[in-house]
Design an enzyme around this catalytic site. Structure first.
Site, short mmCIF file in Angstrom:
data_model
loop_
_atom_site.label_atom_id
_atom_site.label_comp_id
_atom_site.label_asym_id
_atom_site.label_seq_id
_atom_site.Cartn_x
_atom_site.Cartn_y
_atom_site.Cartn_z
N TRP A 134 46.31 35.41 29.69
CA TRP A 134 47.35 36.00 28.84
C TRP A 134 48.45 35.01 28.46
CZ3 TRP A 134 51.58 34.95 31.59
CH2 TRP A 134 51.44 34.87 32.98
N ASN A 135 48.51 33.83 29.12
CA ASN A 135 49.70 33.00 28.89
C ASN A 135 49.66 32.27 27.55
OD1 ASN A 135 47.69 31.32 29.84
ND2 ASN A 135 49.06 30.02 31.02
N LYS A 158 36.20 37.30 26.01
CA LYS A 158 36.91 38.35 26.74
C LYS A 158 38.36 37.92 27.00
CE LYS A 158 38.05 39.50 30.72
NZ LYS A 158 39.32 40.20 30.40
N PRO A 159 39.28 38.49 26.21
CA PRO A 159 40.69 38.16 26.44
C PRO A 159 41.24 38.90 27.66
CG PRO A 159 40.50 39.79 24.70
CD PRO A 159 39.09 39.46 25.12
N ALA A 160 42.42 38.50 28.10
CA ALA A 160 43.07 39.18 29.22
C ALA A 160 43.48 40.60 28.80
CB ALA A 160 44.29 38.39 29.66
N GLY A 212 41.84 30.47 33.86
CA GLY A 212 42.55 31.49 34.62
C GLY A 212 42.80 31.01 36.04
N SER A 213 42.89 31.95 36.96
CA SER A 213 43.27 31.59 38.33
C SER A 213 42.10 30.97 39.08
CB SER A 213 43.75 32.84 39.06
OG SER A 213 42.71 33.78 39.13
N GLU A 234 38.91 25.95 33.79
CA GLU A 234 40.24 25.37 33.66
C GLU A 234 41.15 26.29 34.47
OE1 GLU A 234 43.61 24.71 33.11
OE2 GLU A 234 43.54 25.36 31.01
N LEU A 235 41.49 25.82 35.68
CA LEU A 235 42.13 26.72 36.66
C LEU A 235 43.59 26.32 36.90
CD1 LEU A 235 39.03 26.89 39.03
CD2 LEU A 235 39.59 28.36 37.08
N CYS A 268 49.70 26.47 33.04
CA CYS A 268 49.00 25.78 34.12
C CYS A 268 49.43 24.31 34.21
CB CYS A 268 47.50 25.90 33.95
SG CYS A 268 46.96 25.37 32.34
N GLU A 365 51.15 27.74 42.71
CA GLU A 365 51.50 27.59 41.30
C GLU A 365 52.58 28.63 41.02
OE1 GLU A 365 48.33 28.63 38.55
OE2 GLU A 365 48.93 26.98 37.26
P1 ADP Z 1 45.93 35.28 35.67
O1 ADP Z 1 46.50 35.07 37.03
O2 ADP Z 1 46.32 34.26 34.67
O3 ADP Z 1 46.02 36.69 35.17
P2 ADP Z 1 43.16 35.73 36.12
O4 ADP Z 1 42.23 34.72 36.67
O5 ADP Z 1 43.40 36.96 36.89
O6 ADP Z 1 44.46 34.90 35.86
O7 ADP Z 1 42.74 36.16 34.66
C1 ADP Z 1 42.23 35.28 33.69
C2 ADP Z 1 41.16 35.99 32.90
O8 ADP Z 1 40.10 36.34 33.78
C3 ADP Z 1 41.61 37.32 32.27
O9 ADP Z 1 40.92 37.49 31.03
C4 ADP Z 1 41.14 38.33 33.26
O10 ADP Z 1 40.91 39.60 32.70
C5 ADP Z 1 39.83 37.71 33.67
N1 ADP Z 1 39.30 38.19 34.95
C6 ADP Z 1 39.97 38.48 36.08
N2 ADP Z 1 39.11 38.91 37.04
C7 ADP Z 1 37.86 38.85 36.50
C8 ADP Z 1 36.54 39.17 36.94
N3 ADP Z 1 36.32 39.60 38.17
N4 ADP Z 1 35.52 39.00 36.08
C9 ADP Z 1 35.73 38.56 34.84
N5 ADP Z 1 36.93 38.24 34.35
C10 ADP Z 1 37.99 38.39 35.15
#
Ligand code: ADP
Length: 465
Positions: A134-135, A158-160, A212-213, A234-235, A268, A365
């Site tokens: 989402w950032n 798949k967006p956040a 993402g994370s 890219e974490l 990040c 982070e």
């Molecule tokens: P943030 O801490 O930036 O929200 P996330 O890793 O939770 O980071 O989210 C980044 C992306 O990964 C988002 O699109 C989120 O919906 C997706 N996401 C989170 N959990 C899962 C999962 N188990 N499977 C697929 N996508 C996921």
């Protein structure tokens, strides 16, 4: 029964600003099928035709910049001027990868036998699952999609959950630019079942690209491994920002402000730990405190806002807990105040001094507008501190010594380094990390290579008489 849509909120106000489809695993399977069908044509579409489509996407992003920026600010909270810059940045990736599509060269290898020809061509990997955070709701999607489409891949994006609207805008622009149906699919909704369906063994998805994370990245890479789908990750980062005694202090402070406070620190590549030479500590801090105190917190849609809301009240609470624990471990608060209540959406910029190794502000982070400062007394100590993290995304260093610049370039354990430079990300350069910051690169020719595989062809020439 679950609702077919879910609401999207403005993080500055909490109000509902839109909705998106709540897709389930059947919807995801259908999206993959459409992307697989489209791949059979898109992969053979001439590179110049794909490039032309990418250039039209770039132009449409520019032409629609104001409405795209308004949507992005409404769903992510970032200041409008940052949203406008993000539209431009995204457009630049489509322009860059249009050129790269046209330069997807192969190789001719000298053959061991006279009648042989050995050559190597780059082929698109296939349907790609692109999962984004989402950032940077538009940039993270665009950065992946531009490379995937240039290579001849199709994508299921798949967006956040917090920010699906910018991705939907981008998909609409792709369609308007003449990208054929099925080449860009979007699925929105609860992440875990969608992630499972995207990575199910036996489906047509050939590659996952995830931003993402670290925890989610590891879980997704593990799931992808079951059927050997290719993965780029890219974490999270934990960037050190080093300022040496020979630095230009005004430039270093300005660079730090840029590297720390973009998107309220929710990036990040944000400067996570400020490491200052003891020799310039007081001089730097004096300048820094004045600049940080002048930042204006508010709704990102209002002119003059520097720091918007964090993405959610939970994010505010998480950052506050890092600060509390670090202060309890002996650090001191130089500037700022913790949010008064648990429902707070905003986090005023804060400076914490004497942040020690092992405390949350050092190790985690931060993803918020908190400056965590520590001083060093030698180059060796600075380097050891900088590398004292599981992350390896990027680092920043300010020094006018050529010898230091060389030493840091070879000894900092990161994928990206900004030397006297806070703005490191652009389409020309490979963005990505090492250690728990992931693997794979976005941008540059390396970013294109991540969406291709090499096919080697040995031909024995048979001349017809
Ligand atoms: P943030 O801490 O930036 O929200 P996330 O890793 O939770 O980071 O989210 C980044 C992306 O990964 C988002 O699109 C989120 O919906 C997706 N996401 C989170 N959990 C899962 C999962 N188990 N499977 C697929 N996508 C996921």
């Amino acid at each position: 029964m679950s609702s077919p849509t879910f609401a999207v909120h403005n993080p500055a106000t909490g109000e509902v600003i839109g909705e998106a489809q709540r897709h389930d695993e059947h919807d995801v399977a259908r999206a993959i099928d459409r992307a697989a069908a489209a791949f059979s044509t898109w992969r053979h579409t001439p590179a110049v035709t794909r490039a032309a489509a990418l250039r039209r996407i770039a132009a449409l992003l520019e032409a629609n910049a104001e409405s795209l920026a308004a949507t992005m600010t409404a769903e992510s909270g970032k200041p409008l001027r940052e949203s406008r810059a993000e539209v431009r940045y995204t457009s630049n990736y489509f322009s860059w990868f249009a050129g790269e599509a046209e330069r997807m060269y192969g190789e001719q290898i000298p053959a061991p036998k006279p009648e042989q020809q050995l050559h190597v061509i780059s082929q698109p990997v296939g349907v790609c699952a692109l999962i984004t955070p989402w950032n940077f709701p538009l940039a993270m999607a665009g950065r992946k999609l531009a490379a995937a489409l240039a290579a001849g891949c199709t994508a299921v994006c798949k967006p956040a959950e917090a920010t699906p609207l910018s991705m939907l805008d981008l998909a609409a622009i792709c369609a308007e630019a003449g990208v054929p149906p099925g080449v860009v699919e979007v699925v929105t909704g609860p992440p875990a079942p969608i992630g499972e369906a995207l990575l199910a063994p036996g489906n047509a998805v050939a590659k996952l690209s995830f931003t993402g994370s670290t925890a989610v990245g590891i879980a997704l890479a593990t799931a992808a491994a079951a059927s050997l789908k290719r993965v780029s990750l890219e974490l999270g980062g934990n960037a050190p920002f080093l300022v040496f005694a020979d630095a230009d202090l005004d430039e270093a402070v300005a660079g730090f402000m840029a590297a720390k406070f973009r998107n309220a620190g929710q990036t990040c590549v944000a400067a996570n730990r400020l490491l200052l030479s003891a020799d310039i500590y007081d001089a730097f801090m004096q300048r820094l405190v004045a600049k940080v105190a002048a930042l204006r917190v508010g709704n990102g849609a209002e002119v003059g806002t520097d720091i918007g809301p964090l993405i959610s009240p939970q994010a505010v609470a998480r950052v506050a807990s890092y600060v509390r624990e670090t202060l309890a471990a002996g650090a001191t608060l130089r500037l700022g105040q913790l949010p008064a209540d648990a429902a707070a959406r905003f986090f005023a910029p804060m400076i914490v001094e004497g942040v020690a190794p092992g405390t949350p502000l050092w190790q985690r982070e931060i993803f918020g507008p908190v400056v965590a400062v520590t001083r060093f007394r030698s180059d060796a100590e600075a380097l050891a501190m900088a590398n004292d993290t599981d992350s390896g995304l990027c680092a920043y260093a300010y020094t006018t010594s050529a010898a230091r610049q060389r030493a840091l370039a070879s000894s900092l354990d990161v994928g990206m380094l900004g030397v006297n430079e806070p703005a490191i990300s652009n389409p020309h350069a490979p963005f990505g990390g090492i250690k728990q910051s992931g693997y794979g690169r976005e941008g540059s020719r390396h970013g294109l290579a991540d969406y291709t595989y090499l096919k080697y062809i040995a031909t024995t020439i048979k001349a017809t008489p």
